[in-house]
Write a protein that holds these residues in place. Structure first.
Motif: not given
Length: 88
Positions: A14-24, A26-31, A72-74, A83-88
């Motif tokens: 699932a982490v690999l899928a998030v890294g490959l298929f989710v826009p950067p 939105s990474f912190l939303v999907f983890l 580790l994925a985080t 770097a892609a512009g995610a906000k906290i």
């Protein structure tokens, strides 16, 4: 261990899928979604296991491993997300 390792593998996939298929951005939303999926799958697997003894140990091992994988994925994905512009 037969009921613990599948949760770890699912978390890794699932982490690999998030890294490959989710826009950067939105990474912190999907983890956290992956962690919720690991929780649901853990309890589903444990309900299928006929042995009652060691339930807490198996759930702790499953979720503990999933949390380590997600931590580790985080570490890897968070800088990319910011770097892609995610906000906290």
């Amino acid at each position: 261990m037969r009921s613990v390792v599948p949760v770890w593998i699912l978390s890794l996939v699932a982490v690999l899928a998030v890294g490959l298929f989710v826009p950067p951005s939105s990474f912190l939303v999907f983890l956290p979604v992956v962690l919720g999926l690991a929780l649901v799958v853990t309890f589903g697997i444990q309900l299928l296991v006929p042995v009652r003894k060691g339930f807490v140990d198996r759930v702790s091992a499953s979720l503990g491993g999933a949390v380590v994988i997600l931590a580790l994925a985080t570490v890897v994905l968070a800088p990319l997300a910011f770097a892609a512009g995610a906000k906290i």
